[in-house]
Design a protein around this motif. Structure first.
Motif: not given
Length: 202
Positions: A138-139, A142, A145-146
């Protein structure tokens, strides 16, 4: 994943606090002496490959990176061994600096720890992949995506009024790439050199 698993042991907080103090202390030194500078590197001032990541554009920029450092401490309970952790934070800024030198020819100078932070976050997530797989993935998602959003937002204008200067998204991408390589190499090595289980005779 329980709430208890997110409680970071004191021994790990000490390393984060010491790093924060080093970054804060560098604000007391002339930034022009430490910043990543293309002309400085061409004049054999090679310390800038490392120290350019220790200075910032101002108090807001420093505070933002210190907040990011604290977030990494909060996201994971397990962190790499101290010697490996320190080595990564010494080597990755140098590699990011070399990448900026070659891949961003119009970059004249640079300050900030955010590239190294992205690398540390990705590296730590991969370090925890075997014990907290879903959380680590998950990290990593993210972060990906960032980085994608940064390329869209800062594609034409890289100015950020909060930090008072230009956002060098290439440093973030390079840091994440270096963190990924550092995190994946041990995983691949364990798989390649894992001893096959002995079969029992019936």
């Amino acid at each position: 994943m329980t709430t208890e698993s997110r409680i970071l042991p004191l021994r790990h907080w000490r390393r984060f606090a010491l790093l924060a103090m080093v970054l804060g202390a560098c604000t007391l030194m002339p930034p022009a002496l430490l910043e990543w500078s293309r002309s400085g590197l061409q004049s054999y001032e090679y310390w800038r490959l490392l120290t350019g990541h220790w200075v910032h554009l101002g108090a807001e920029h420093l505070a933002l990176n210190l907040a990011g450092l604290a977030i990494i401490g909060l996201l994971f309970r397990r962190h790499p061994p101290l010697t490996v952790w320190v080595a990564f934070l010494l080597i990755s800024p140098v590699l990011i600096s070399l990448g900026l030198l070659w891949l961003v020819p119009d970059l004249v100078w640079y300050r900030g720890f955010s590239g190294a932070l992205h690398g540390l976050l990705v590296y730590t997530a991969l370090f925890n992949l075997s014990t907290e797989r879903r959380w680590s993935l998950l990290v990593l998602a993210v972060v990906s995506l960032k980085l994608a959003l940064e390329n869209l937002v800062y594609g034409h204008s890289a100015e950020n009024s909060f930090i008072g200067g230009r956002v060098i998204q290439q440093a973030h991408g390079l840091g994440a790439l270096i963190g990924a390589l550092a995190g994946l190499l041990p995983i691949l090595a364990r798989k390649l050199f894992r001893k096959p289980a002995k079969s029992s005779l019936v």
